[in-house]
Write an enzyme that holds these catalytic residues in place. Structure first.
Site, PDB file in Angstrom:
ATOM      1  N   GLU A 265       0.782  -1.343   0.103  1.00 15.06           N
ATOM      2  CA  GLU A 265       0.056  -0.033  -0.045  1.00 15.06           C
ATOM      3  C   GLU A 265       1.016   1.184   0.113  1.00 15.06           C
ATOM      4  OE1 GLU A 265      -3.033   0.045  -0.312  1.00 15.06           O
ATOM      5  OE2 GLU A 265      -3.618  -2.246   0.121  1.00 15.06           O
ATOM      6  N   CYS A 299      -2.607   9.104   2.759  1.00 18.46           N
ATOM      7  CA  CYS A 299      -2.237   8.545   1.199  1.00 18.46           C
ATOM      8  C   CYS A 299      -3.402   8.967   0.421  1.00 18.46           C
ATOM      9  CB  CYS A 299      -2.140   7.061   1.488  1.00 18.46           C
ATOM     10  SG  CYS A 299      -3.499   6.118   2.043  1.00 18.46           S
TER      11      CYS A 299
HETATM   12  P1  NAD Z   1       7.977   5.467   4.732  1.00 24.53           P
HETATM   13  O1  NAD Z   1       7.990   4.694   3.800  1.00 24.53           O
HETATM   14  O2  NAD Z   1       9.113   6.423   5.265  1.00 24.53           O
HETATM   15  O3  NAD Z   1       7.689   4.522   6.083  1.00 24.53           O
HETATM   16  C1  NAD Z   1       7.095   3.332   6.304  1.00 24.53           C
HETATM   17  C2  NAD Z   1       7.331   2.432   7.184  1.00 24.53           C
HETATM   18  O4  NAD Z   1       8.604   1.803   6.712  1.00 24.53           O
HETATM   19  C3  NAD Z   1       7.795   3.027   8.721  1.00 24.53           C
HETATM   20  O5  NAD Z   1       7.702   1.898   9.574  1.00 24.53           O
HETATM   21  C4  NAD Z   1       9.276   2.980   8.336  1.00 24.53           C
HETATM   22  O6  NAD Z   1       9.833   2.891   9.592  1.00 24.53           O
HETATM   23  C5  NAD Z   1       9.584   1.925   7.595  1.00 24.53           C
HETATM   24  N1  NAD Z   1      10.877   2.103   6.751  1.00 24.53           N
HETATM   25  C6  NAD Z   1      11.334   3.165   6.297  1.00 24.53           C
HETATM   26  N2  NAD Z   1      12.522   2.941   5.549  1.00 24.53           N
HETATM   27  C7  NAD Z   1      12.625   1.393   5.418  1.00 24.53           C
HETATM   28  C8  NAD Z   1      13.514   0.631   4.965  1.00 24.53           C
HETATM   29  N3  NAD Z   1      14.672   1.039   4.255  1.00 24.53           N
HETATM   30  N4  NAD Z   1      13.422  -0.671   5.050  1.00 24.53           N
HETATM   31  C9  NAD Z   1      12.303  -1.210   5.743  1.00 24.53           C
HETATM   32  N5  NAD Z   1      11.470  -0.328   6.437  1.00 24.53           N
HETATM   33  C10 NAD Z   1      11.442   0.885   6.157  1.00 24.53           C
HETATM   34  O7  NAD Z   1       6.531   6.088   4.840  1.00 24.53           O
HETATM   35  P2  NAD Z   1       5.809   6.971   6.035  1.00 24.53           P
HETATM   36  O8  NAD Z   1       6.461   8.327   5.974  1.00 24.53           O
HETATM   37  O9  NAD Z   1       5.817   6.560   7.190  1.00 24.53           O
HETATM   38  O10 NAD Z   1       4.415   7.491   5.525  1.00 24.53           O
HETATM   39  C11 NAD Z   1       3.953   8.107   4.702  1.00 24.53           C
HETATM   40  C12 NAD Z   1       3.905   7.495   3.199  1.00 24.53           C
HETATM   41  O11 NAD Z   1       2.867   6.279   3.162  1.00 24.53           O
HETATM   42  C13 NAD Z   1       3.096   8.303   2.038  1.00 24.53           C
HETATM   43  O12 NAD Z   1       3.714   8.164   1.025  1.00 24.53           O
HETATM   44  C14 NAD Z   1       1.692   7.847   2.060  1.00 24.53           C
HETATM   45  O13 NAD Z   1       1.062   7.886   0.837  1.00 24.53           O
HETATM   46  C15 NAD Z   1       1.819   6.453   2.212  1.00 24.53           C
HETATM   47  N6  NAD Z   1       0.641   5.672   2.843  1.00 24.53           N
HETATM   48  C16 NAD Z   1       0.093   4.919   1.974  1.00 24.53           C
HETATM   49  C17 NAD Z   1      -1.103   4.185   2.417  1.00 24.53           C
HETATM   50  C18 NAD Z   1      -1.709   3.290   1.572  1.00 24.53           C
HETATM   51  O14 NAD Z   1      -2.730   2.567   2.014  1.00 24.53           O
HETATM   52  N7  NAD Z   1      -1.765   3.125   0.286  1.00 24.53           N
HETATM   53  C19 NAD Z   1      -1.660   4.539   3.703  1.00 24.53           C
HETATM   54  C20 NAD Z   1      -0.737   5.542   4.453  1.00 24.53           C
HETATM   55  C21 NAD Z   1       0.283   6.073   4.034  1.00 24.53           C
END
Ligand code: NAD
Length: 490
Positions: A265, A299
């Site tokens: 997602e 998102c």
């Molecule tokens: P992010 O990708 O920075 O982090 C998401 C998760 O991944 C966190 O738990 C983070 O610690 C982890 N993470 C970060 N880097 C990583 C790596 N290299 N390896 C493994 N895990 C890692 O996103 P965010 O800033 O927490 O959230 C915002 C983003 O999420 C936006 O782009 C938003 O659109 C998206 N989002 C999507 C949905 C959906 O359902 N499509 C829902 C909510 C948020």
């Protein structure tokens, strides 16, 4: 000491360790990291900074619990989830206070998130006893075919910070209903609510004498330290990730060697189309809802307002007036309708894309600056005369900024809507049902809100196309992500 923005009754019950096989304990690294209130920047809690050893211990617990959990009667799993739903609902106020404290959103939105998250748990408590299989005679008549369903196995669930109960509920409920065990890596910025919810599930498992290794939680300040060893471990069978497209793509690559089942997602860049025949006051109301939940940090946030030129001024003036009525403040304060952004760098980024748009000739109708107060705030902002090639349009802004771009024909509006790599959700305001059906075919999106600023529902398949992801959460589809098919030829 009780964190300043959290009621003592809640603060006393927030687990801050790693949860492994039914017990909360300090991280093996011996380290902790701070979780702060974005509205004040004050520290709320120090949370265990899990490392590789914790991740592997959590997977061992999930792996060892799997045979017993998958053999559990579906009804038992259903009743466990129903009890969790009841507890989440009964504790709405406490959980909402926690969501607001660590994420910043106004209390009314946090209560709505608790209800929304709990609804996934209820939906999958109902789905747990309704897996569909298949039995039929083969077309050749030579034999019979049975298709049985079974859980994929231990799953790693990685969640973002913006909905700390809803995002994990959408994963953990179908996983448990399907018979999978889980390791959760919550977001570093908002791990508290997830820990609180995991404790509710742990208590329910223990009370029923069910294996406590079913749910494990490893918060960490270094996400890769957790995901790396787990994705490389053959005992893990599934990754479900919600977060940015960039990280999702890296995790897909890391899942390849182990041929993991994956659900992604990812990011959005939602177009909000307003056609010439739209009910403009309704479109303005929907626009505020689609844009401003969590100060634009969702998102599914409307990122680009694509408005037919003939109604653009009426819509933009209406939106400006509506934004003027929003109340920016601490989410826990009565009357606040817009909270802070999650961190300082988020405000910097919003400021940067707005400045770039203004330099290129966009007009600020309202906002366009930081309110003069502590915390990570940015004022609700409407921009018009925006050109579609600017970053405020082409990138996910994740802030309270509404840029308006005009179009002249339906084809032009659709082409603009489809002009990004993303395809999570689109919104359209029109009174023409034939147009609605055309849009359902032509807009590249996983979800389409028609005359509505909100589409999410636990009973519906949530998810995107293109760079917005793979797979669906919610509805009948959500549990499929955690099930394999076994075809038996008899
Ligand atoms: P992010 O990708 O920075 O982090 C998401 C998760 O991944 C966190 O738990 C983070 O610690 C982890 N993470 C970060 N880097 C990583 C790596 N290299 N390896 C493994 N895990 C890692 O996103 P965010 O800033 O927490 O959230 C915002 C983003 O999420 C936006 O782009 C938003 O659109 C998206 N989002 C999507 C949905 C959906 O359902 N499509 C829902 C909510 C948020």
């Amino acid at each position: 000491m009780t964190p300043p923005s959290l009621p003592p009754t809640v603060a006393a019950h927030v687990p801050t360790g790693v949860l492994i096989d039914g017990a909360w304990r300090p991280a093996s690294t011996g380290r902790t990291f701070e979780v702060a209130d974005p509205a004040t920047t004050e520290t709320l809690f120090d949370v265990a900074d899990g490392g590789e050893q914790d991740a592997l211990d959590a997977l061992t617990a999930a792996h060892d619990a799997f045979p017993q959990w998958r053999a559990t009667a579906p009804r038992v799993r259903a009743e466990l989830l129903r009890a969790v739903f009841d507890t989440l609902t009964a504790r709405t106020e406490d959980i909402a206070a926690l969501v607001t404290a660590e994420g910043g959103k106004p209390l009314a939105e946090s209560r709505a998130e608790v209800a929304y998250g709990a609804d996934y748990v209820r939906w999958y408590s109902e789905q747990a006893v309704r897996f569909e299989g298949l039995a039929r005679r083969a077309p050749s008549g030579a034999n019979h075919q049975l298709v049985l369903r079974r859980p994929v196995g231990p799953a790693l669930l990685i969640t973002p910070w913006n909905f700390p109960i809803a995002m994990i509920a959408r994963k953990v409920a179908p996983a448990l209903a399907a018979g999978c065990t889980v390791v959760i890596k919550p977001a570093q910025l908002t791990p508290l609510t997830t820990a609180y919810v995991a404790e509710i599930i742990r208590e329910e498992l223990e009370a029923r004498d069910l294996p406590t290794g079913v749910i494990n939680v490893v918060p960490s300040a270094s996400a890769r330290t957790i995901s790396g060893p787990l994705l490389a471990d053959p005992r893990l069978r599934k990754l479900s990730f919600t977060g940015s497209t960039e990280v999702g793509a890296a995790l897909l690559k890391a899942s390849a060697d182990n041929i993991l089942r994956t659900s992604m997602e990812l990011g959005g860049n939602a177009p909000f189309l307003v056609f010439e025949d739209a009910d403009i006051p309704a479109a303005v109301q929907g626009a505020v809802q689609a844009k401003m939940r969590n100060a634009g940090q969702t998102c599914v946030a409307a990122n680009r307002f694509l408005v037919h030129a003939s109604v653009a001024e009426e819509f933009t003036a209406g939106l400006t007036e509506a934004f003027d009525k929003l109340v920016v403040g601490h989410g826990a304060d009565e009357g606040t309708t817009v909270g802070p952004l999650i961190e300082s760098s988020a405000v910097d980024r919003v400021e940067e894309v707005v400045a770039e748009a203004v330099d290129a000739g966009a007009r600020v109708r309202i906002g366009g600056d930081r309110p003069n107060r502590p915390g990570y705030f940015y004022a609700p902002t409407v921009l018009d005369r925006v050109s579609a090639d600017l970053r405020v349009i082409t990138e996910e802004t994740f802030g309270p900024v509404a840029p308006v771009v005009t179009f002249g024909s339906e084809d032009e509006g659709v082409a603009l809507a489809n002009s990004t790599p993303f395809g999570l959700v689109a919104y359209a305001y029109t009174r023409d049902i034939a147009r609605v059906m055309r849009l359902a075919e032509s807009v590249e999106t996983g979800m389409l809100g028609v005359n509505r600023g909100l589409v999410s529902d636990a009973s519906a398949p949530f998810g995107g196309v293109k760079s917005s992801g793979l797979g669906r959460e919610g509805g009948e589809a959500g549990i499929e992500e955690y099930l394999d098919s076994v075809y038996v030829a008899i």
